[in-house]
Structures are given as structure tokens and as C-alpha cells.
Scaffold this motif. Sequence first.
Motif, PDB file in Angstrom:
ATOM      1  N   LEU A   1       0.859  -1.179   0.000  1.00 34.76           N
ATOM      2  CA  LEU A   1       0.000   0.000   0.000  1.00 34.76           C
ATOM      3  C   LEU A   1       0.897   1.231   0.000  1.00 34.76           C
ATOM      4  N   GLN A   2       0.693   2.127  -0.991  1.00 31.62           N
ATOM      5  CA  GLN A   2       1.571   3.286  -1.153  1.00 31.62           C
ATOM      6  C   GLN A   2       0.752   4.557  -1.300  1.00 31.62           C
ATOM      7  N   SER A   3       1.363   5.663  -0.853  1.00 31.05           N
ATOM      8  CA  SER A   3       0.711   6.968  -0.963  1.00 31.05           C
ATOM      9  C   SER A   3       0.723   7.438  -2.409  1.00 31.05           C
ATOM     10  N   ALA A   4      -0.412   7.931  -2.896  1.00 31.96           N
ATOM     11  CA  ALA A   4      -0.467   8.437  -4.270  1.00 31.96           C
ATOM     12  C   ALA A   4       0.282   9.747  -4.410  1.00 31.96           C
ATOM     13  N   ALA A   5       0.504  10.464  -3.301  1.00 30.06           N
ATOM     14  CA  ALA A   5       1.147  11.778  -3.384  1.00 30.06           C
ATOM     15  C   ALA A   5       2.621  11.663  -3.731  1.00 30.06           C
ATOM     16  N   ASP A   6       3.344  10.713  -3.085  1.00 29.10           N
ATOM     17  CA  ASP A   6       4.778  10.625  -3.299  1.00 29.10           C
ATOM     18  C   ASP A   6       5.305   9.194  -3.412  1.00 29.10           C
ATOM     19  N   SER A   7       4.398   8.211  -3.557  1.00 31.27           N
ATOM     20  CA  SER A   7       4.762   6.801  -3.687  1.00 31.27           C
ATOM     21  C   SER A   7       5.444   6.249  -2.441  1.00 31.27           C
ATOM     22  N   SER A   8       5.316   6.930  -1.306  1.00 29.09           N
ATOM     23  CA  SER A   8       5.945   6.431  -0.090  1.00 29.09           C
ATOM     24  C   SER A   8       5.212   5.191   0.417  1.00 29.09           C
ATOM     25  N   PHE A   9       5.983   4.289   1.028  1.00 34.48           N
ATOM     26  CA  PHE A   9       5.467   3.020   1.516  1.00 34.48           C
ATOM     27  C   PHE A   9       4.628   3.248   2.781  1.00 34.48           C
ATOM     28  N   ILE A  10       3.409   2.675   2.823  1.00 35.27           N
ATOM     29  CA  ILE A  10       2.533   2.798   3.993  1.00 35.27           C
ATOM     30  C   ILE A  10       2.545   1.507   4.800  1.00 35.27           C
ATOM     31  N   LYS A  11       2.197   0.400   4.200  1.00 27.77           N
ATOM     32  CA  LYS A  11       2.238  -0.899   4.865  1.00 27.77           C
ATOM     33  C   LYS A  11       2.196  -2.003   3.812  1.00 27.77           C
TER      34      LYS A  11
ATOM     35  N   PHE B   1      -2.507   3.803  -3.783  1.00 30.75           N
ATOM     36  CA  PHE B   1      -2.581   2.764  -4.800  1.00 30.75           C
ATOM     37  C   PHE B   1      -1.813   1.561  -4.271  1.00 30.75           C
ATOM     38  N   CYS B   2      -2.020   0.396  -4.856  1.00 31.54           N
ATOM     39  CA  CYS B   2      -1.346  -0.822  -4.424  1.00 31.54           C
ATOM     40  C   CYS B   2      -0.419  -1.328  -5.515  1.00 31.54           C
ATOM     41  N   GLU B   3       0.761  -1.782  -5.102  1.00 29.55           N
ATOM     42  CA  GLU B   3       1.706  -2.452  -5.995  1.00 29.55           C
ATOM     43  C   GLU B   3       1.678  -3.938  -5.646  1.00 29.55           C
ATOM     44  N   ILE B   4       1.443  -4.793  -6.651  1.00 34.22           N
ATOM     45  CA  ILE B   4       1.275  -6.230  -6.431  1.00 34.22           C
ATOM     46  C   ILE B   4       2.352  -6.970  -7.217  1.00 34.22           C
ATOM     47  N   SER B   5       3.086  -7.856  -6.532  1.00 36.55           N
ATOM     48  CA  SER B   5       4.196  -8.546  -7.181  1.00 36.55           C
ATOM     49  C   SER B   5       4.319  -9.962  -6.658  1.00 36.55           C
ATOM     50  N   MET B   6       4.973 -10.775  -7.469  1.00 39.73           N
ATOM     51  CA  MET B   6       5.278 -12.147  -7.087  1.00 39.73           C
ATOM     52  C   MET B   6       6.410 -12.639  -7.977  1.00 39.73           C
TER      53      MET B   6
ATOM     54  N   GLN C   1      10.477   0.462 -10.519  1.00 37.82           N
ATOM     55  CA  GLN C   1      10.675   0.809  -9.123  1.00 37.82           C
ATOM     56  C   GLN C   1      10.055   2.164  -8.820  1.00 37.82           C
ATOM     57  N   THR C   2       9.434   2.272  -7.657  1.00 34.55           N
ATOM     58  CA  THR C   2       8.823   3.524  -7.236  1.00 34.55           C
ATOM     59  C   THR C   2       9.449   3.956  -5.934  1.00 34.55           C
ATOM     60  N   GLY C   3       8.761   4.853  -5.215  1.00 33.88           N
ATOM     61  CA  GLY C   3       9.311   5.370  -3.975  1.00 33.88           C
ATOM     62  C   GLY C   3       9.448   4.330  -2.898  1.00 33.88           C
ATOM     63  N   SER C   4       8.850   3.158  -3.054  1.00 26.24           N
ATOM     64  CA  SER C   4       8.946   2.133  -2.010  1.00 26.24           C
ATOM     65  C   SER C   4      10.039   1.119  -2.304  1.00 26.24           C
ATOM     66  N   ALA C   5      10.909   1.375  -3.269  1.00 25.99           N
ATOM     67  CA  ALA C   5      11.905   0.376  -3.655  1.00 25.99           C
ATOM     68  C   ALA C   5      12.777  -0.051  -2.483  1.00 25.99           C
ATOM     69  N   GLU C   6      13.219   0.916  -1.662  1.00 22.43           N
ATOM     70  CA  GLU C   6      14.040   0.555  -0.514  1.00 22.43           C
ATOM     71  C   GLU C   6      13.249  -0.302   0.474  1.00 22.43           C
ATOM     72  N   GLU C   7      11.983   0.047   0.689  1.00 18.26           N
ATOM     73  CA  GLU C   7      11.159  -0.720   1.623  1.00 18.26           C
ATOM     74  C   GLU C   7      10.925  -2.136   1.102  1.00 18.26           C
TER      75      GLU C   7
END
Length: 813
Positions: free
Chosen positions: A50-60, A81-86, A803-809
Amino acid sequence: MFIHTQKILFFSGFFILFSLLCHENIAQSRVSGKVSDVNGAPLGFANILLQSAADSSFIKGEIALDDGTYTFKNVQPGEYFCEISMVGYPEEFTEIFQITGKSDVIDLGTVMLDESLTLQTVEIIAKRAFLEQKIDRMVVNVSNSITNAGGNALQVLQRSPGVQINRMTKSISLVGKEGVIIMINGKISRIPQDAVVQMLEGMNSDNIDRIELIHTPPANFEAEGNAGIINIVLKSTGDEGLNGTYSLNAGRGRGNKYGGSVNFNFRKKATNLFGGYDRNYNLNPQVFTNYRGVYQGTDFLETDTRSDRPHTPTTGQNIRLGADFQLTKNTVLGVLTTFLDRDWYMEAVNHASYYKNGILESKITMPNTETNHARSYTGNINLTHKFSENQTLNFDADWVSYKINNPSQYDVNSIKASGIPESQYSLRIDKKTPIRIGVLKMDYTIDITKDIKLETGVKYTETGFHNDVIVDSSGVNKNYTNLKDYTSFSTLDENVAGTFATISAKISDNTDIKAGLRYEYTNTNLSAVDEPNIVDRHYPSWFPSIFINHKITDKNSINLSYSRRITRPGLMQMAAFLVFSDPTTLLGGNPAIQPSFTNALKMDLTHNSMRLGLSYSIEKDPIGTVPSVNAQTNRQVNTWQNLIDTKIANANVYIPLHPVNGWDISSNIFANQATINFKLEGKPFQVQNFNYGFSMNNTIKLAESYTLEVSGNYNSPSYWGVTKWNATGSLDIGVQKKLGDHWGDLRFTASDIFLSSNWYGSTNQPDVNLLVDLSFRFAERVFMVSWTNTFGNSKLKSSRSRQTGSAEEVRRI
């Protein structure tokens, strides 16, 4: 020989009792959905972020159940918005959705992952904002900035919020406070700060991913650095296989600039190899001036100097190579080595005029050359072992070798006011400074419960250097004789042993706390050949810290923090060295300076993505540059001294804006009220100074493949030591053109358009016969073209571009 520690106290943990009574209504909003393949079969264990639409920061994050379903509970109001991967499938992104109240229930439906699309290119749907405010730091996302392309790390740092760099004293301040520690990828750069400034000047900005400004570091960081820590994070990728980036740049200001870089990463099963190389050339003509006036009895003496430096080329290169090996499922061994080579050369002509009661008495012309060639080698070996899912042990061993060769030559031609030559002689200075540093560090982390985490560790640092300064003088015949008053050979040995423990706890649904304590014992010895134990210090220090985060409402939160820090004198600040502007004006070290200690309080109030920060700090014995003038000899010596104290109250506001679709604004505004107490010639003085500044970045999408960026910063007049400096700032403009999937990005930038980053300062204290005006004119309007591209097979490049703002997370998870 190094001094051995006499006493060191180690401890493994402690308890801090704290209670905060609060009661909040718990939001019951939910976001749910399902993940399947194209045939409708559920994909259990898929990752959903789950990521913030404002800056793509990781929420949970959540993991899909066996039937492919997932649910996020207690989602606060906002746009997401949600990023879904496998593994084996390309990532997918949901549409942006909005939570407006505590009882909203959002069903995202079924998202299908198609492994047949793995090789296809997926377009970035969001990117990190240029500025991101985290709970304990401000993040400057350099890789997203167009105007920073083609420059060096020092220029990027100077444009960061609240950061000021004094190019003459080679010092860095953060929101008005000196004593900043520089880290590269989370590791402290242990070379002297003037050498750090030189290193950053030779580092290509295209290699930097982000800069983290940490104002109040927790106890697990070293206690060094009164103003906080600046962590420079270089680009990397965790993708499987081989890929990387490369860049070229060329431009011109008052001189030519060009450079290039390449970074690579190769990951195959249990082995990861990575590295990079960059090289830069920069010709930056400069002008320095210094004026002083002093009363000698009833006579008023004036000295006016100007140093024209038309030829000052700098060539720098950096190499970084490393590897990580997955020895077992729970053990990773890593090695890293770096090499830095920076060669700065100067040809200058210095002019000085001497006046008595307004009448010219004599002049000198002093051509001089100077070389500053620095090389450093560093090595690191690190080991990480996970005893279990909630227990981790980290071990690091570091070695640093840094060598400075700094010869200079001055040819002094003295001329009477009538124009008749009076005398001629030369000065030859040779300075060599080899520095060696060794570090051992071990950290242990354990999750005691799901809400309580303990971190503890020990660290030992050993530092030593030799400073060999030889000053010779000759007449016209060039037969040099040694000047023993200026020649010296000194050695410094220092070791610091420390231990820390921090505990993090969630004490209620809306309140988190992190408290820590660090203990360090320091031994410092500075000796000369003819004077042993010039400095011989042995002192223990305790450094507590505490952080509290409390969610007031769904949109508002408050952070409170306290920390105690230390700034030890820099190696070169204590060492003997000489830099002449003219025969009666010089810069030198001071072995008598003491460490300074700072107590800092900070409060942050957050409303949605906006943040207001308030802080107050008291620094005892701060280290500052102080000019002194001997009225009898009319000699000015600029050196470092301990002031009495500095008290700084700071306010800063972070505001991200999105006026219209395609236009993003990140802005940071700060204000400081400083009270500086110091002594000059035994007399107490106090100066009050209010200064303010801002930085702003505008990113505007012009068309499908064009982006415009306009950024600027401003810092009002402020004090460094006892010298007040005029306002500085810059305005930068850049345009980026995306050339397609295989050709990368082309950027054109214009920096410091109004030539507003020159330094003009003055020290005016008539009570002690001190009047000095000086300037350092480095500024140049630079036009730069840079090209950046990636390499690696298309599958890997596709994965990297997503990759978005949550890449490190994601990598951390």
C-alpha cells in the motif's frame, strides 16, 4: 604509538519507563482485493504494498492468503494505490483510490498477473517527490532532479534545504549549526572535513540516489556531529542478473567542465557483485579578497589584498567495488573497497597594498602556485547473521588510508609607493599528511515482542596522522634556508571506544517511543618533535536520546525528540599548517581547541503531508573561525578557536503542493535565531543573529517526453564563528528529454543563473581593534548537457524502471 583505553563501560540493555495517557477512536476502514493468474487461479503469498499516491511512499504491506485474498485494516484517510508482485511475474498497479472516512470499505477486485508479460516494458506510474519528510529526517531525492544532473555532490548538497557550505574554511552547516557528519551509504566518512568537502567536489551527482538530512540522530548512530548527520546514498539495484547505468556530461561556466560515470550490479543466486567509477574535470577561476584595518597607536593601518586565481583545475576520480555472498540461508558476508584520487592545482597572482592614515606606503605582488593532491583507500568487511526472524547480528571492520601532498610556492616582490622595487624573496612550503583509521563495530538487534525492539552494540575507532610541514625562504639567488618558526612535525593518536543500547516500543495504538543511551571514552594525544603531549586528553561522555511519535487524529501527528551530541576538533583544525594570502595574512591550525557538546530538542507537527518543525539547541565550546590581528606587526592570523556557547532556535516548514496535474512543488522554509557568546583578547562579546532561508523545487511535465524543472534556494545573512556572511542563493533551470526505452535521458541545465552564491563576510569589533572584510568568489553561471542511460537485458531494465518510492522498503521486506 596509540594510547590504550584505560576504562570502558559496556552494557547490553536498559529500561526507560514512560507513560502517555491517550485515547483515540480507531479507524475501521478496510481495503481488500484478490490476486490471481490469467487463468483465474489464486496466487497465494503474493506481495501487496500500500503506497501513498502523493509521493509513492510506503505505507504498509501484506501477503496474500492461500486463496489470493488480502486485506488492509485501519487505513487512514488519503489517496493510495497498491503495488502487487510475485516472483516470476511482472508487477501490477491498481488505480488510485481514496479513503475519506473511518468506515470506508474499498474492494479493489481481482488483479491478474501475467507471466507472459515479464519481458514487456512497464511505464513508471509514480515517482518520489524531490523532497520527502520522514519521521526523523528530510530526504532529498537527487536522482529525480533535472537541475542536479552533470554536477558534483558538493553542488547538490549546497542546494539542499538548510545546508550551507563555506568553501574557504571547508566546513558544512545544517540549519545554522556547524559540526555536520557526512556518511556515504550509512557509513561515516572518517577523513577530515576539509578532505570530505574535496571528496564531494569530485563525486559525480549522477551517482547519487538521495541525500538524507538527519537533524537529531538516535543513539545507534555515533555521537559525533553537533548539527546532525548528512547521509549520501549512492545508486544501486537488487535486480537479478547484470545491469547498471552510465552517464556523460559536458559544460562550461567560467571554465570547462566534463565527466562521466558508470555503475554496475551483477546478482546471481548467492552472489552479488557491484561497483562504479566516475571521473570529473572542473576549471573554476576564483577571486579572493581580504581587507583589514587596525590602529597602531594613533596611526590607522590598512591592508588590502586580492588573489586572482584564473587557473584552478580540479581532476577527480572515484572507484567503488564490492561483493555480497550468501554463505547460508541466514548469513551474508560482504566486502567493499573504494579509491579516491583528487588533484587540485592553482596558479594565482596576489596583490597587497599597505596604507598608513590613508596614504599608500608600499605594495607587493606575489605570484604563487599550489598543489593539493589527495588519495584515499578504504576497505570494509561485514558479516550479517540472522539467528531467527527476530534476532540479527551485524559485524563491520573498516580500514582507511588517506594521504595529502600539499606543496606551495610564493614569490614575493615588494614595491615602494613610488613604484621602485624594494625587496624580493621566495617562500616554499611542503606539507605531507598521511592519515590512518581503523574501526571495529558490532550490533545486535532483537524483537523482544511484536511491539518492543532492542538494539545494542559496541564500537572501537583508532585514528592517527603525521603532519609534516617544512617552510623554506630564499632571496633572489634561490638558496633556500629553513624557517624553523614555521616548520613542524606533529603526530596525533586518538581512539574512541563506545557502546550503546536503544529500545523501541509501541505503547499504545497511536504512540511509539524510541529511547537510547550511548557511552564513549576518548583518548587524544597530539605531540611535536620538540614538544610532546601538546594535547593529552582522556574523557568519558554519555549521550542520551529519546524519540516519541503520537498520532493525534487521522491527519495530525506530533514527534518529540531530544539528543546530546559531540563535535571533536577536526584533524586538520588541530594540525600545524599555513596558507598565505600575503606575507602578513595567513590561515593556520590550533592544537588547543577542545571538543564541543550540544543538547538539542526538536518537535515536529504533521498535517497530512505538511510538516512544521521547531527545535532549540545549546552548544558549549563551539568551534569557529576567529581572525586576530597583532597591531604591532600588522599580522592577521585566521584560525579555529572555542567560543563560549551558541544557542539556536529554529523553525522550518515543509510544504508539498500539486497545483495542477503535471506540476509538483516541494518547498522547505526555515528561520533561525542565534545567540553567540565568545571572547576576543579576553573580553566577552555577544552577537544576536536572525537568519532565514528556503529551497523550492518545481517540476512541470511539458509534454509526453519533456519535463521542465526550476529550483532555487536562499540563505539570509548569518554567522560562521565570529564572522558575519552576506546572503547567498542560487536559481537553477533544467529541461529533460526522454529519448525512448533504449536511449536514456538527455538533460540541459543552467545553474546559478544570477551568480548569487559568492561569499562576502566581515568581522567588526572596534573594542578589540578588529576590522576585517573578506570575500570568496567561486560563483559561475554553468551550462551543462548530460546524458544518462541504462544497460542490461530488457527484462532487467523493465524491472528496474518499475521501481517507485517504495523500492528501498521492498528490498528491506
